[in-house]
Motif scaffolding. Structure first.
Motif, mmCIF file in Angstrom:
data_model
loop_
_atom_site.group_PDB
_atom_site.id
_atom_site.type_symbol
_atom_site.label_atom_id
_atom_site.label_comp_id
_atom_site.label_asym_id
_atom_site.label_seq_id
_atom_site.Cartn_x
_atom_site.Cartn_y
_atom_site.Cartn_z
ATOM 1 N N LEU A 157 -5.630 0.071 -7.752
ATOM 2 C CA LEU A 157 -5.285 0.203 -5.910
ATOM 3 C C LEU A 157 -4.446 -0.781 -6.062
ATOM 4 C CD1 LEU A 157 -6.842 0.389 -3.008
ATOM 5 C CD2 LEU A 157 -8.124 -2.240 -3.979
ATOM 6 N N LEU A 158 -3.392 -0.129 -5.115
ATOM 7 C CA LEU A 158 -2.465 -1.157 -4.310
ATOM 8 C C LEU A 158 -2.242 -1.001 -2.298
ATOM 9 C CD1 LEU A 158 0.785 1.954 -5.963
ATOM 10 C CD2 LEU A 158 0.274 -0.132 -7.085
ATOM 11 N N PRO A 159 -1.909 -2.526 -2.640
ATOM 12 C CA PRO A 159 -1.686 -2.548 -1.245
ATOM 13 C C PRO A 159 -1.340 -2.313 -0.318
ATOM 14 C CG PRO A 159 -0.520 -4.384 -2.613
ATOM 15 C CD PRO A 159 -1.288 -3.232 -3.374
ATOM 16 N N SER A 160 -0.534 -1.076 -0.704
ATOM 17 C CA SER A 160 0.292 -0.174 1.044
ATOM 18 C C SER A 160 0.185 0.865 0.488
ATOM 19 C CB SER A 160 0.992 -1.477 1.337
ATOM 20 O OG SER A 160 2.203 -0.385 1.061
ATOM 21 N N ARG A 161 0.246 2.031 1.826
ATOM 22 C CA ARG A 161 0.815 3.267 1.338
ATOM 23 C C ARG A 161 2.139 3.586 0.613
ATOM 24 N NH1 ARG A 161 2.605 8.177 4.723
ATOM 25 N NH2 ARG A 161 0.951 9.751 3.759
ATOM 26 N N GLY A 162 3.344 1.884 1.309
ATOM 27 C CA GLY A 162 4.987 2.586 0.449
ATOM 28 C C GLY A 162 4.518 2.370 -0.572
ATOM 29 N N ASP A 163 3.939 0.720 -1.729
ATOM 30 C CA ASP A 163 3.857 1.255 -2.900
ATOM 31 C C ASP A 163 3.374 2.204 -3.368
ATOM 32 O OD1 ASP A 163 4.129 -1.927 -2.771
ATOM 33 O OD2 ASP A 163 1.939 -2.130 -1.833
ATOM 34 N N LEU A 164 2.355 2.861 -2.671
ATOM 35 C CA LEU A 164 2.321 3.921 -3.856
ATOM 36 C C LEU A 164 3.536 4.741 -3.600
ATOM 37 C CD1 LEU A 164 0.113 5.904 -5.683
ATOM 38 C CD2 LEU A 164 -0.735 6.296 -2.949
ATOM 39 N N GLY A 165 4.085 5.635 -2.026
ATOM 40 C CA GLY A 165 5.710 6.115 -2.200
ATOM 41 C C GLY A 165 6.234 5.556 -3.532
ATOM 42 N N ALA A 166 6.403 4.453 -2.951
ATOM 43 C CA ALA A 166 7.876 4.337 -4.674
ATOM 44 C C ALA A 166 7.035 3.555 -6.301
ATOM 45 C CB ALA A 166 7.227 2.175 -4.165
ATOM 46 N N TRP A 167 5.877 4.316 -6.803
ATOM 47 C CA TRP A 167 5.685 4.280 -7.188
ATOM 48 C C TRP A 167 5.515 6.334 -7.800
ATOM 49 C CZ3 TRP A 167 1.843 7.704 -9.732
ATOM 50 C CH2 TRP A 167 1.864 7.678 -10.912
#
Length: 313
Positions: free
Chosen positions: A104-114
């Motif tokens: 689980l990532l902290p934010s939607r932006g983190d998932l986009g970056a990943w």
């Protein structure tokens, strides 16, 4: 649930992180639930290769290691333990065991970056889906262990079925929107990253529900054809079970690669309840220092560790 395109058979730079619990979900759902995921242990045939994959693909860092064990995580928090057994028998997808470990990532932006990082690295993604409660991407490690990388939608938006369980679907992921949300490049697993849930393969759903809900005390939070989602403290699920590939699977034999154990952090009251059930003969358990070890009907080992305790193996 089966992912879109899949058969049923560190830190980002820039703003958007609060340095801890994902802002979409209240801390109470993740940090004070009676149960939450501590870490997952995998038995690795190629220890160095598998550790390298998780460092490169997910940005986990080495917390500690010795000749036969590598513990990976975020800062000093272990999320994944790899135990070396070069002679382990390869796990078959039709057997009971791990469907995926979900980071689980902290934010939607983190998932986009990943997602951008995964494309740059040429990682093969086995699926992606909007599950209404979360947005998720799927891949498999070099030894066949499933991985989910996901972000929760705001908990106030999680839809409900008529019976009060959460509605979870398998809609198309907004890949382009996630990429636009990225505040910068992926440079490793964010400080708030954690194992949000673990999805298990079992031989049958009813005995799995009797064990995980009836004996351990998880709530049934959702159902999907061939799967049950089990949560604690109001979260959509810390555990799930399915029979998509493993219907009729027998007890896992010893000496198998893949899932070694799941560490569940458990609050005092819930732990006392499990111990009481074991004394009443409902559950076979093993005491291990401060932890309580139980096995599900297919031999999957769960280490129930008091929240806040450090349990040495």
């Amino acid at each position: 649930m089966p992912q879109d395109g899949e058969s049923p058979a560190g830190r980002t730079s820039g703003p958007g992180r609060d340095g801890g619990v994902p802002s979409n979900v209240p801390a109470s759902l993740l940090d004070t639930a009676p149960y939450r995921i501590g870490s997952v242990t995998l038995v690795a045939q190629d220890l160095d290769g598998l550790a390298r994959f998780y460092r490169t693909a997910l940005g986990l860092v080495t917390v500690s290691q010795n000749a036969d064990v590598v513990r990976l995580g975020v800062d000093e928090t272990v999320l994944l333990e790899l135990r070396h057994d070069p002679g382990a028998r390869p796990w078959s997808p039709g057997e009971a065991g791990l469907f995926h470990t979900a980071f689980l990532l902290p934010s939607r932006g983190d998932l986009g970056a990943w997602l951008a990082h995964a494309a740059e690295r040429g990682l093969h993604l086995s699926g992606a889906a909007d599950h209404l409660v979360s947005e998720a991407v799927y891949l498999t490690d070099p030894e066949g262990n499933g991985i989910e990388v996901y972000v929760d939608r705001p908990s106030v938006e999680w839809p409900r079925e008529e019976d009060g369980t959460f509605a979870m679907r398998n809609d198309r992921l907004d890949h382009a929107g996630l990429l636009r949300a990225a505040p910068g490049r992926w440079t490793g697993m964010p400080a708030g990253g954690r194992v949000g849930h673990v999805h298990l393969q079992v031989g049958a759903l009813e005995p799995a529900e009797r064990f995980y809900a009836g004996l351990l005390g998880f709530d049934v939070r959702g159902r999907y054809p061939g799967a049950t989602f089990l949560g604690s403290g109001g979260y959509h699920h810390q555990l799930a079970t399915n029979v998509w590939n493993s219907l009729g699977a027998q007890v896992r034999p010893a000496g198998m690669a893949g899932l070694g154990e799941v560490t569940l952090l458990i609050e005092t009251e819930a732990l006392a309840t499990v111990r009481a059930r074991s004394r009443d003969g409902d559950l076979s358990v093993e005491e291990a220092r401060e932890a309580l070890i139980v096995r599900d009907p297919w031999g999957t080992l769960l280490r129930l560790t008091p929240a806040g305790a450090v349990v040495l193996r």
